[in-house]
Design a protein around this motif. Structure first.
Motif, PDB file in Angstrom:
ATOM      1  N   ILE A   1       3.497  -1.464   6.262  1.00 61.14           N
ATOM      2  CA  ILE A   1       2.322  -2.337   6.257  1.00 61.14           C
ATOM      3  C   ILE A   1       1.104  -1.429   6.189  1.00 61.14           C
ATOM      4  O   ILE A   1       0.903  -0.590   7.069  1.00 61.14           O
ATOM      5  N   TYR A   2       0.288  -1.575   5.154  1.00 62.68           N
ATOM      6  CA  TYR A   2      -0.772  -0.595   4.934  1.00 62.68           C
ATOM      7  C   TYR A   2      -2.014  -1.237   4.354  1.00 62.68           C
ATOM      8  O   TYR A   2      -1.989  -2.369   3.861  1.00 62.68           O
ATOM      9  N   GLU A   3      -3.114  -0.486   4.421  1.00 60.16           N
ATOM     10  CA  GLU A   3      -4.414  -0.964   3.965  1.00 60.16           C
ATOM     11  C   GLU A   3      -5.006   0.024   2.966  1.00 60.16           C
ATOM     12  O   GLU A   3      -4.744   1.220   3.032  1.00 60.16           O
ATOM     13  N   SER A   4      -5.807  -0.471   2.086  1.00 60.44           N
ATOM     14  CA  SER A   4      -6.750   0.298   1.264  1.00 60.44           C
ATOM     15  C   SER A   4      -6.125   1.220   0.229  1.00 60.44           C
ATOM     16  O   SER A   4      -6.436   1.116  -0.949  1.00 60.44           O
ATOM     17  N   ARG A   5      -5.290   2.150   0.654  1.00 64.89           N
ATOM     18  CA  ARG A   5      -4.855   3.203  -0.258  1.00 64.89           C
ATOM     19  C   ARG A   5      -3.717   2.748  -1.158  1.00 64.89           C
ATOM     20  O   ARG A   5      -2.563   2.642  -0.725  1.00 64.89           O
ATOM     21  N   PRO A   6      -3.989   2.529  -2.434  1.00 64.24           N
ATOM     22  CA  PRO A   6      -2.906   2.091  -3.331  1.00 64.24           C
ATOM     23  C   PRO A   6      -1.859   3.167  -3.581  1.00 64.24           C
ATOM     24  O   PRO A   6      -0.722   2.840  -3.944  1.00 64.24           O
ATOM     25  N   ASN A   7      -2.227   4.441  -3.379  1.00 67.77           N
ATOM     26  CA  ASN A   7      -1.231   5.500  -3.582  1.00 67.77           C
ATOM     27  C   ASN A   7      -0.054   5.361  -2.623  1.00 67.77           C
ATOM     28  O   ASN A   7       1.055   5.833  -2.903  1.00 67.77           O
ATOM     29  N   VAL A   8      -0.277   4.691  -1.475  1.00 71.18           N
ATOM     30  CA  VAL A   8       0.806   4.513  -0.508  1.00 71.18           C
ATOM     31  C   VAL A   8       1.951   3.719  -1.119  1.00 71.18           C
ATOM     32  O   VAL A   8       3.122   3.931  -0.787  1.00 71.18           O
TER      33      VAL A   8
ATOM     34  N   ALA B   1       7.343   4.211  -1.237  1.00 70.96           N
ATOM     35  CA  ALA B   1       8.548   3.790  -1.946  1.00 70.96           C
ATOM     36  C   ALA B   1       9.385   4.989  -2.360  1.00 70.96           C
ATOM     37  O   ALA B   1      10.617   4.977  -2.240  1.00 70.96           O
ATOM     38  N   ALA B   2       8.732   6.045  -2.852  1.00 69.29           N
ATOM     39  CA  ALA B   2       9.466   7.233  -3.294  1.00 69.29           C
ATOM     40  C   ALA B   2      10.219   7.880  -2.141  1.00 69.29           C
ATOM     41  O   ALA B   2      11.396   8.255  -2.273  1.00 69.29           O
ATOM     42  N   LEU B   3       9.556   8.029  -0.996  1.00 66.33           N
ATOM     43  CA  LEU B   3      10.212   8.655   0.147  1.00 66.33           C
ATOM     44  C   LEU B   3      11.394   7.826   0.631  1.00 66.33           C
ATOM     45  O   LEU B   3      12.451   8.377   0.957  1.00 66.33           O
ATOM     46  N   CYS B   4      11.215   6.518   0.678  1.00 61.44           N
ATOM     47  CA  CYS B   4      12.317   5.662   1.119  1.00 61.44           C
ATOM     48  C   CYS B   4      13.516   5.784   0.179  1.00 61.44           C
ATOM     49  O   CYS B   4      14.655   5.963   0.626  1.00 61.44           O
TER      50      CYS B   4
ATOM     51  N   ARG C   1       3.975  -4.134   2.284  1.00 63.48           N
ATOM     52  CA  ARG C   1       2.953  -5.153   2.349  1.00 63.48           C
ATOM     53  C   ARG C   1       1.598  -4.448   2.360  1.00 63.48           C
ATOM     54  O   ARG C   1       1.155  -3.930   3.372  1.00 63.48           O
ATOM     55  N   GLY C   2       0.935  -4.429   1.190  1.00 67.87           N
ATOM     56  CA  GLY C   2      -0.352  -3.781   1.059  1.00 67.87           C
ATOM     57  C   GLY C   2      -1.488  -4.700   1.437  1.00 67.87           C
ATOM     58  O   GLY C   2      -1.334  -5.916   1.559  1.00 67.87           O
ATOM     59  N   GLY C   3      -2.679  -4.105   1.619  1.00 66.79           N
ATOM     60  CA  GLY C   3      -3.855  -4.870   1.981  1.00 66.79           C
ATOM     61  C   GLY C   3      -4.414  -5.652   0.808  1.00 66.79           C
ATOM     62  O   GLY C   3      -4.241  -5.277  -0.360  1.00 66.79           O
ATOM     63  N   SER C   4      -5.125  -6.731   1.113  1.00 63.69           N
ATOM     64  CA  SER C   4      -5.672  -7.589   0.069  1.00 63.69           C
ATOM     65  C   SER C   4      -6.721  -6.878  -0.759  1.00 63.69           C
ATOM     66  O   SER C   4      -6.916  -7.214  -1.932  1.00 63.69           O
ATOM     67  N   GLU C   5      -7.400  -5.876  -0.184  1.00 67.87           N
ATOM     68  CA  GLU C   5      -8.434  -5.174  -0.937  1.00 67.87           C
ATOM     69  C   GLU C   5      -7.854  -4.346  -2.086  1.00 67.87           C
ATOM     70  O   GLU C   5      -8.562  -3.987  -3.017  1.00 67.87           O
ATOM     71  N   ALA C   6      -6.554  -4.060  -2.052  1.00 64.14           N
ATOM     72  CA  ALA C   6      -5.916  -3.266  -3.106  1.00 64.14           C
ATOM     73  C   ALA C   6      -4.846  -4.059  -3.848  1.00 64.14           C
ATOM     74  O   ALA C   6      -3.970  -3.471  -4.482  1.00 64.14           O
TER      75      ALA C   6
ATOM     76  N   ASP D   1      14.727  -2.468   9.891  1.00 60.77           N
ATOM     77  CA  ASP D   1      15.146  -1.481  10.889  1.00 60.77           C
ATOM     78  C   ASP D   1      13.989  -0.700  11.491  1.00 60.77           C
ATOM     79  O   ASP D   1      14.095  -0.215  12.623  1.00 60.77           O
ATOM     80  N   MET D   2      12.895  -0.558  10.755  1.00 59.39           N
ATOM     81  CA  MET D   2      11.742   0.176  11.270  1.00 59.39           C
ATOM     82  C   MET D   2      10.499  -0.283  10.535  1.00 59.39           C
ATOM     83  O   MET D   2      10.555  -0.567   9.336  1.00 59.39           O
ATOM     84  N   ILE D   3       9.373  -0.369  11.253  1.00 59.49           N
ATOM     85  CA  ILE D   3       8.085  -0.708  10.666  1.00 59.49           C
ATOM     86  C   ILE D   3       7.187   0.529  10.727  1.00 59.49           C
ATOM     87  O   ILE D   3       7.106   1.201  11.760  1.00 59.49           O
ATOM     88  N   VAL D   4       6.499   0.802   9.622  1.00 60.66           N
ATOM     89  CA  VAL D   4       5.529   1.895   9.575  1.00 60.66           C
ATOM     90  C   VAL D   4       4.176   1.300   9.202  1.00 60.66           C
ATOM     91  O   VAL D   4       3.982   0.867   8.064  1.00 60.66           O
ATOM     92  N   PRO D   5       3.219   1.242  10.135  1.00 62.35           N
ATOM     93  CA  PRO D   5       1.872   0.779   9.791  1.00 62.35           C
ATOM     94  C   PRO D   5       0.986   1.940   9.373  1.00 62.35           C
ATOM     95  O   PRO D   5       1.010   3.003   9.992  1.00 62.35           O
ATOM     96  N   ARG D   6       0.206   1.738   8.328  1.00 65.90           N
ATOM     97  CA  ARG D   6      -0.778   2.730   7.890  1.00 65.90           C
ATOM     98  C   ARG D   6      -2.094   2.006   7.668  1.00 65.90           C
ATOM     99  O   ARG D   6      -2.225   1.209   6.739  1.00 65.90           O
TER     100      ARG D   6
END
Length: 429
Positions: free
Chosen positions: A136-143, A148-151, A161-166, A213-218
């Protein structure tokens, strides 16, 4: 929408819980197939994803322009706009980051340790994927691409789940990225962008115990605090990046100026940017250090002793010491030696990254031993707090907790382990 856009399909239900449950079930099934793929097959799929990002660069930049236009119209801060912005170079760096992840050593299957019991049982622990990871992340579209690549490289499914601003940028990136993965044989459900900006979908992800299994917020404090408060799923998170740089009495003046200006101003909107400068009362170059920062365009808010160094320093409030500015604003304090710096850091650090600048190696070793942040540096800019700079490829985030993973979280941090026990017919007495 065609099969090359599976992560962007309109939701089949308006019920967030049902939507997340369906995506998670698909991800669970896809993850088993993904984990069974060879390491090289997963790597090649990521190389194809990077190629698709480059082939679709203009479409992604056009989508980003829409997000930037909306961000400026809504009054988003300059720091947030910087995080949101893509250009040709940044997008190429995103693709290069995906390729770098593909080239990393795969931790899956690595033997962590092994032993043999007196009864002849042979035990070993090996690294395995965690399973399905929600980001779950905000702003940075590079995320979108980085996470995804790391996973995928570590054999995990990802629900993003990206932020609405991006939103436009994220969808364009995911469209290209997913097309490359599918061309490489990765099952469709392995990486999905949640196809709604309804905030209730976040709540559904947080309550999806047994499915995710795990949530990562950014993102910012409000996002991370909500995730940590509401989650029924294990969370790997950092809160703020309140990073300190302490300039010791024995610091080289030129080095101190160079590092401080870089740490604050290279990119103000990243979590590794310096937010507080601590200056030893006996450091001879204190006035010049403050002047260098202000002359470079930084607003400095300080305590009384810092204000005495330069008339342009304004008074810091009590809140400034606990603020992650993410812009060209800095809090500064004059401290009495190492003990004064350690006391300030202990009160105000977010345990992200803290730095000492000194030519006294013994003092640096004390700083290393007594500052318990995820990253502690000597004579280097805090802007190096980045998975790529650590040789880890892209990072999924910088964890400031004390369990499972700490600092830049890359492939190894996205694995757990299982025990393998090999016997020759032993029965327990």
């Amino acid at each position: 929408m065609n099969r090359m856009d599976p992560s962007l399909d309109a939701p089949a239900t308006n019920e967030p819980e049902a939507l997340i449950a369906g995506l998670a079930a698909d991800a669970r099934a896809a993850q088993r197939e993904l984990a069974a793929m060879s390491s090289e097959a997963r790597a090649e799929a990521l190389r194809l994803a990077a190629a698709h990002l480059r082939d679709n660069a203009q479409a992604i930049l056009d989508a980003n322009a829409k997000d930037l236009e909306a961000a400026r119209a809504s009054g988003l801060s300059a720091a947030m706009i910087d995080r949101l912005t893509l250009d040709a170079d940044r997008l190429d760096n995103v693709a290069a980051g995906v390729e770098a992840v593909a080239d990393l050593r795969d931790p899956v299957g690595e033997v962590i340790d092994s032993s043999q019991r007196p009864n002849g049982l042979k035990l070993s622990r090996i690294r395995v994927p965690i399973g399905t990871i929600g980001i779950i992340y905000e702003s940075r579209p590079n995320v979108t691409a980085d996470a995804a690549a790391l996973c995928v490289r570590a054999g995990n499914a990802a629900l993003l789940r990206g932020g609405s601003e991006a939103v436009h940028s994220n969808r364009a990136i995911m469209r290209a990225f997913t097309a490359g993965l599918i061309a490489g044989g990765v099952p469709e459900g392995a990486v999905r962008l949640i196809p709604t900006q309804d905030r209730a979908a976040v709540g559904a992800m947080l309550s999806a115990a047994g499915m995710i299994d795990m949530i990562v917020p950014r993102g910012g404090r409000s996002l991370v605090e909500r995730v940590q408060t509401d989650a029924r799923v294990p969370v790997l998170a950092h809160l703020d990046g309140i990073c300190h740089t302490y300039v010791h009495a024995a610091a080289d003046t030129q080095m101190a100026q160079q590092i401080a200006v870089n740490a604050k101003l290279r990119r103000t909107g990243i979590c590794g940017a310096m937010e507080t400068l601590l200056i030893d009362a006996k450091f001879a170059g204190a006035s010049g250090l403050i002047a260098a920062l202000i002359d470079a365009g930084c607003e400095v808010r300080g305590d009384g002793r810092a204000q005495a160094l330069d008339a342009r320093v304004t008074a810091a409030s009590a809140d400034d010491w606990d603020t992650e500015y993410l812009e060209a604003v800095l809090s500064a304090a004059v401290v009495d030696g190492l003990e004064g710096a350690l006391a300030h850091i202990a009160r105000h650090s977010s345990d992200h990254t803290d730095v000492i600048i000194t030519e006294d190696d013994a003092v640096a070793e004390q700083f290393f031993a007594r500052v318990d942040s995820a990253i502690v540096m000597h004579n280097a800019s805090s802007q190096f707090a980045d998975g790529a700079e650590f040789g880890l490829g892209a990072e999924i985030g910088i964890a400031t907790g004390r369990l499972h993973a700490r600092g830049p979280v890359a492939l190894e941090g996205l694995t757990t382990y299982k025990w393998l026990v090999r016997g020759t017919g032993q029965a327990r007495p």
